[in-house]
Design a protein around this motif. Structure first.
Motif, PDB file in Angstrom:
ATOM      1  N   UNK A  18       9.144  72.649  62.579  1.00 50.72           N
ATOM      2  CA  UNK A  18       9.914  71.465  62.194  1.00 50.72           C
ATOM      3  C   UNK A  18      11.248  71.911  61.597  1.00 50.72           C
ATOM      4  N   UNK A  19      12.298  71.150  61.883  1.00 54.41           N
ATOM      5  CA  UNK A  19      13.648  71.541  61.507  1.00 54.41           C
ATOM      6  C   UNK A  19      14.281  70.540  60.533  1.00 54.41           C
ATOM      7  N   UNK A  20      15.559  70.796  60.223  1.00 52.67           N
ATOM      8  CA  UNK A  20      16.342  69.912  59.358  1.00 52.67           C
ATOM      9  C   UNK A  20      17.101  68.928  60.245  1.00 52.67           C
ATOM     10  N   UNK A  21      16.946  67.649  59.967  1.00 50.39           N
ATOM     11  CA  UNK A  21      17.492  66.586  60.816  1.00 50.39           C
ATOM     12  C   UNK A  21      18.878  66.140  60.339  1.00 50.39           C
ATOM     13  N   UNK A  22      19.787  65.915  61.317  1.00 49.65           N
ATOM     14  CA  UNK A  22      21.066  65.233  61.075  1.00 49.65           C
ATOM     15  C   UNK A  22      22.040  65.990  60.192  1.00 49.65           C
ATOM     16  N   UNK A  23      21.905  67.298  60.100  1.00 46.42           N
ATOM     17  CA  UNK A  23      22.860  68.079  59.323  1.00 46.42           C
ATOM     18  C   UNK A  23      23.360  69.252  60.161  1.00 46.42           C
ATOM     19  N   UNK A  24      24.616  69.580  60.028  1.00 47.47           N
ATOM     20  CA  UNK A  24      25.202  70.670  60.793  1.00 47.47           C
ATOM     21  C   UNK A  24      24.731  72.017  60.262  1.00 47.47           C
ATOM     22  N   UNK A  25      24.945  73.061  61.055  1.00 49.72           N
ATOM     23  CA  UNK A  25      24.570  74.410  60.650  1.00 49.72           C
ATOM     24  C   UNK A  25      25.274  74.796  59.349  1.00 49.72           C
ATOM     25  N   UNK A  26      26.552  74.480  59.263  1.00 46.13           N
ATOM     26  CA  UNK A  26      27.325  74.851  58.083  1.00 46.13           C
ATOM     27  C   UNK A  26      26.791  74.163  56.828  1.00 46.13           C
ATOM     28  N   UNK A  27      26.461  72.880  56.969  1.00 46.92           N
ATOM     29  CA  UNK A  27      25.957  72.137  55.819  1.00 46.92           C
ATOM     30  C   UNK A  27      24.591  72.671  55.386  1.00 46.92           C
ATOM     31  N   UNK A  28      23.714  72.931  56.350  1.00 42.56           N
ATOM     32  CA  UNK A  28      22.382  73.443  56.013  1.00 42.56           C
ATOM     33  C   UNK A  28      22.492  74.787  55.303  1.00 42.56           C
ATOM     34  N   UNK A  29      23.345  75.665  55.796  1.00 42.57           N
ATOM     35  CA  UNK A  29      23.519  76.965  55.140  1.00 42.57           C
ATOM     36  C   UNK A  29      24.072  76.792  53.727  1.00 42.57           C
ATOM     37  N   UNK A  30      25.003  75.874  53.551  1.00 45.19           N
ATOM     38  CA  UNK A  30      25.583  75.629  52.234  1.00 45.19           C
ATOM     39  C   UNK A  30      24.534  75.116  51.253  1.00 45.19           C
ATOM     40  N   UNK A  31      23.626  74.285  51.734  1.00 46.54           N
ATOM     41  CA  UNK A  31      22.609  73.688  50.866  1.00 46.54           C
ATOM     42  C   UNK A  31      21.379  74.575  50.676  1.00 46.54           C
ATOM     43  N   UNK A  32      21.336  75.698  51.375  1.00 49.02           N
ATOM     44  CA  UNK A  32      20.161  76.582  51.310  1.00 49.02           C
ATOM     45  C   UNK A  32      20.217  77.486  50.089  1.00 49.02           C
ATOM     46  N   UNK A  33      20.287  76.870  48.944  1.00 42.61           N
ATOM     47  CA  UNK A  33      20.233  77.568  47.654  1.00 42.61           C
ATOM     48  C   UNK A  33      19.224  76.835  46.775  1.00 42.61           C
ATOM     49  N   UNK A  34      18.600  77.531  45.843  1.00 45.13           N
ATOM     50  CA  UNK A  34      17.521  76.909  45.057  1.00 45.13           C
ATOM     51  C   UNK A  34      17.897  75.583  44.401  1.00 45.13           C
ATOM     52  N   UNK A  35      19.140  75.420  43.957  1.00 51.07           N
ATOM     53  CA  UNK A  35      19.505  74.206  43.241  1.00 51.07           C
ATOM     54  C   UNK A  35      19.822  73.022  44.164  1.00 51.07           C
ATOM     55  N   UNK A  36      19.940  73.275  45.478  1.00 56.16           N
ATOM     56  CA  UNK A  36      20.310  72.205  46.397  1.00 56.16           C
ATOM     57  C   UNK A  36      19.201  71.879  47.401  1.00 56.16           C
ATOM     58  N   UNK A  37      18.029  72.494  47.244  1.00 58.40           N
ATOM     59  CA  UNK A  37      16.969  72.339  48.241  1.00 58.40           C
ATOM     60  C   UNK A  37      16.493  70.892  48.349  1.00 58.40           C
ATOM     61  N   UNK A  38      16.547  70.131  47.262  1.00 59.14           N
ATOM     62  CA  UNK A  38      16.044  68.757  47.305  1.00 59.14           C
ATOM     63  C   UNK A  38      16.821  67.911  48.306  1.00 59.14           C
ATOM     64  N   UNK A  39      18.088  68.242  48.534  1.00 62.16           N
ATOM     65  CA  UNK A  39      18.882  67.511  49.524  1.00 62.16           C
ATOM     66  C   UNK A  39      18.378  67.825  50.934  1.00 62.16           C
TER      67      UNK A  39
END
Length: 446
Positions: free
Chosen positions: A185-206
């Motif tokens: 299962x993947x991340x829906x409706x977000x670009x590669x750049x956005x997913x990489x930016x949010x892939x930090x412990x403090x932003x995982x809830x997004x």
């Protein structure tokens, strides 16, 4: 209530060979005490035609390497199953073997419309201290756009996996179900750049709000009733090989939590927090394992079981030692009502053996209909010419049931003495007999 612990580990190995320099770290991912049960699910094990053929004659390199590492710690392999590149291994501490019964396996192909096993599921079901447990390792359809296919494959697996056990003919009939693997299962409706930016412990809830698996569970599209622990680790896929860097190849695969561990308790026990419950103790990704393009994920659970009333179906009389050059005898008792067959055997195993069904040093056929001879017990004889030459190793006897595909009883630990040795020099305390007294009492229920 009594509990046993189980660690479940899933790892997509991307067709790579086992990493010798990382194997010990990979296998012993958990940090708590050694678990009672240990389940390992692998995906994308190399499955070239000649390798698949070879695996019918001997274990694949991953199974061999993992078994050698785990079994030297006092575990034995309870069961294993392979579907092309999907493998599941189940190990248990030796003292639990007589209480793991009716072990069965099944598999489901979902690749190429159900005709190919590059995707699909393998499962192991068993009764564990009077609780039924089903462990399922899966590799579902890839790519972000195939969300609906993954949901469909879940339902295909649930309806196609069947067992001959009368109380648990399907996956969802079991008291406890642990489902793990590369669910893709993947991340829906977000670009590669956005997913990489949010892939930090403090932003995982997004990111988790866009996680397809959580959305499917919430909408009851798949995995209805399954639970997952808090996801506090960054996405486990996709990385450059042997690196902590997310995919830098031209394909630029977006990060995702493809590797998951879920669990479910049968609905009839909903709300029962005393005798039928699963408690998750840990759920983590292991970023220090930089081998594949995935990171391994492990989860530790405690399962409520009925250990207090459990008794082995076969109990051996204590053995002090055997001697080379002499026929050796053992006596055991079979609990009334136990299913036996003419194909049951008593095997001699070196301590640290890997698989009860085939790792014996030698064996003899069990007494036919042994449960009818309770007064004096059943006695079998091992001929002297079949006893091992290695008189420095420790051994145990196991009664293996062909009907239930499991061990029904384990003896104490003992040695096979050399020809000329004076047995008086080999007191029980000298070779571990006293050390195994507690284990013997646990197994025999005395």
């Amino acid at each position: 209530m009594t509990e046993i612990s189980i660690v479940v580990c899933t790892y997509n190995v991307a067709t790579l060979d086992p990493p010798k320099e990382l194997l010990n770290d990979l296998i012993w991912l958990h940090t708590s005490d050694a678990p009672d049960l240990y389940a390992i699910g692998l995906q994308e094990v190399s499955s070239k035609p000649h390798e698949v053929i070879q695996s019918t004659l001997s274990d694949d390199p991953w199974t061999e390497a993992i078994s050698a590492c785990v079994c030297e710690k006092g575990y034995a392999m309870v069961s294993s199953i392979r579907l092309q590149g999907i493998i599941q291994l189940l190990f248990a501490r030796m003292l639990h073997l007589p209480f793991l019964r009716d072990i069965q396996t099944d598999f489901t192909r979902t690749g190429l419309g159900g005709t190919w096993g590059n995707k699909g599921a393998v499962s192991i079901r068993l009764d564990c201290y009077e609780r039924s447990l089903c462990l399922i390792n899966t590799h579902l359809a890839a790519h972000v756009e195939n969300w609906a296919d993954r949901d469909k494959e879940y339902h295909t697996i649930v309806t196609s996996q069947t067992y001959s056990h009368p109380k648990t003919p399907t996956v969802l009939d079991h008291d406890y179900i642990i489902w793990f693997g590369d669910l893709n299962y993947r991340i829906e409706d977000l670009s590669v750049e956005v997913v990489k930016f949010l892939s930090t412990p403090k932003k995982l809830h997004v990111l988790l709000e866009k996680d397809q698996l959580k959305l499917s569970i919430r909408s009851k599209l798949s995995f209805e009733g399954f639970r997952e622990g808090p996801v506090t680790f960054i996405p486990t896929y996709k990385y450059d090989f042997q690196s902590d860097d997310f995919d830098t190849s031209p394909k630029q695969r977006p990060p995702a939590w493809t590797d998951r561990v879920l669990w479910k308790v049968h609905p009839k026990y909903a709300g029962d927090e005393t005798d039928f419950c699963i408690t998750q103790m840990a759920y983590r990704s292991h970023g220090n394992i930089k081998w594949s393009d995935h990171k391994p994920v492990s989860a530790e659970f405690r399962l409520g079981v009925s250990m207090e009333t459990a008794r082995p179906l076969v109990s051996f009389d204590p053995i002090e030692s055997w001697r080379r050059g002499e026929d050796a005898q053992c006596t055991y008792k079979v609990a009334p009502g136990t299913r036996t067959s003419n194909w049951d055997w008593v095997g001699l195993y070196k301590v640290g053996f890997q698989t009860p069904s085939r790792s014996y040093v030698t064996y003899v056929w069990a007494v036919p209909n042994g449960e009818t001879r309770q007064a004096s017990g059943c006695r079998v004889t091992f001929k002297s010419n079949y006893l091992p030459d290695d008189t420095f190793s420790k051994y145990v006897l196991c009664y293996f049931s062909k009907a239930m595909n499991c061990v029904l009883g384990v003896s104490n630990v003992f040695r096979v003495l050399p020809f000329e040795e004076d047995t008086r020099q080999f007191r029980a305390a000298d070779y571990g007999f006293a050390e195994t007294a507690t284990v013997l009492r646990d197994i025999a229920g005395i």
